[in-house]
Design a protein around this motif. Structure first.
Motif, PDB file in Angstrom:
ATOM      1  N   ASN A  47       0.797  -1.091  -0.045  1.00 50.62           N
ATOM      2  CA  ASN A  47      -0.185  -0.084  -0.072  1.00 50.62           C
ATOM      3  C   ASN A  47       1.023   1.152   0.067  1.00 50.62           C
ATOM      4  O   ASN A  47       1.682   1.246   1.085  1.00 50.62           O
ATOM      5  N   PRO A  48       0.966   2.009  -1.104  1.00 46.04           N
ATOM      6  CA  PRO A  48       0.168   2.012  -2.221  1.00 46.04           C
ATOM      7  C   PRO A  48       0.235   1.399  -3.561  1.00 46.04           C
ATOM      8  O   PRO A  48      -0.508   1.376  -4.433  1.00 46.04           O
ATOM      9  N   ARG A 250      -3.482   6.042  -6.371  1.00 47.07           N
ATOM     10  CA  ARG A 250      -3.619   4.695  -6.061  1.00 47.07           C
ATOM     11  C   ARG A 250      -5.085   4.297  -6.123  1.00 47.07           C
ATOM     12  O   ARG A 250      -6.105   5.171  -5.797  1.00 47.07           O
TER      13      ARG A 250
END
Length: 281
Positions: A47-48, A250
């Motif tokens: 993440n991301p 994202r």
């Protein structure tokens, strides 16, 4: 406070050579701080970026950590969401001198509200973590712990007393679900965003990191025009250690339906074409 220093990544995750370059070239006098001593990384389905370190990169990364005396914080809540037959070994499994502290969570595996996690690592680090937890939040939510414990009891009943077998079987199903969603997202991206954005295909998790062509800073586009078009993305600036501008966004394919994914990327493509037209005027 904690000073953050970014390390370059690519479509395959954090670059061990780049990490070594940061550490080898660190000048305490000009930086006004000691050389970094802790590395935080999300090695799987990051993440991301959605990127995942393969076994070779993990070994190289661990070797750099040993050379420079780094403690590695392996935040790996998406480990079980790897796509394919075999899962890549964890950094913890490669640890031979007690420098990896690993974190897992049920919040990405069972339910987003099941905020139950566990840490695995050297006894000395776990002890300090326990003391800090006692002084800050006392303990994890009791209701969430009870629900997770009850689920493991059910898995044990269904798998001859082996709860871990039930857990692994469930994780295979969850990973298959996200792989199907990933395929839907990539198909839609290729259909609508070819020539407008670039991306790497995730091999785990629920995120895709896209570079918007011709856009130096995605923040204004995403926080205003995309929002007004009902397209929910996160501008790359939100993830930069120093808040610097970023052409990336994202996207998450975790909850949207195939129809919603297709429509969202169609709308994003229209916004990018409008922005491209405005630049050429």
């Amino acid at each position: 406070g904690c000073r953050l220093v970014g390390v370059p990544c690519d479509g395959a995750g954090l670059q061990p050579a780049a990490l070594e370059a940061v550490l080898a070239g660190w000048d305490e006098a000009s930086e006004g701080a000691r050389r970094p001593r802790v590395l935080y990384t999300i090695p799987t389905g990051s993440n991301p970026t959605g990127a995942s370190l393969d076994a070779e990169r993990k070994r190289d990364l661990y070797a750099v950590a040993r050379r420079y005396g780094l403690i590695i914080l392996e935040d790996d809540p998406y480990y079980w969401l790897q796509f394919g037959a075999a899962r890549t070994p964890s950094l913890l499994s490669m640890d031979v001198d007690g420098r990896v502290l690993r974190f897992d969570s049920t919040s990405k595996l069972l339910a987003s509200g099941a905020r139950v996690g566990w840490a695995t690592g050297p006894a000395a680090l776990i002890e300090r973590l326990e003391l800090h937890t006692q002084a800050s939040n006392l303990h994890t939510c009791g209701v969430a712990q009870a629900l997770v414990a009850a689920l493991f009891d059910v898995w044990a009943e269904r798998h001859g007393g082996d709860a871990s077998a039930g857990f692994a079987s469930h994780m295979d199903g969850v990973a298959d679900f996200y792989e199907e969603r990933r395929d839907v997202f990539i198909d839609a991206a290729e259909r609508h965003l070819a020539g407008l954005a670039d991306w790497s295909v995730p091999t785990a998790g629920m995120f895709c990191w896209m570079r918007l062509r011709g856009v130096d800073d995605s923040h204004a586009l995403i926080s205003a025009k995309a929002r007004d078009a009902k397209v929910l993305l996160v501008p790359g600036q939100s993830f930069m250690p120093c808040g610097s501008a970023s052409p990336y966004v994202r996207a998450a394919y975790s909850t949207a339906s195939p129809e919603q994914i297709d429509e969202a990327l169609r709308r994003l493509a229209a916004l990018l074409r409008d922005a491209e037209g405005a630049r050429s005027d």
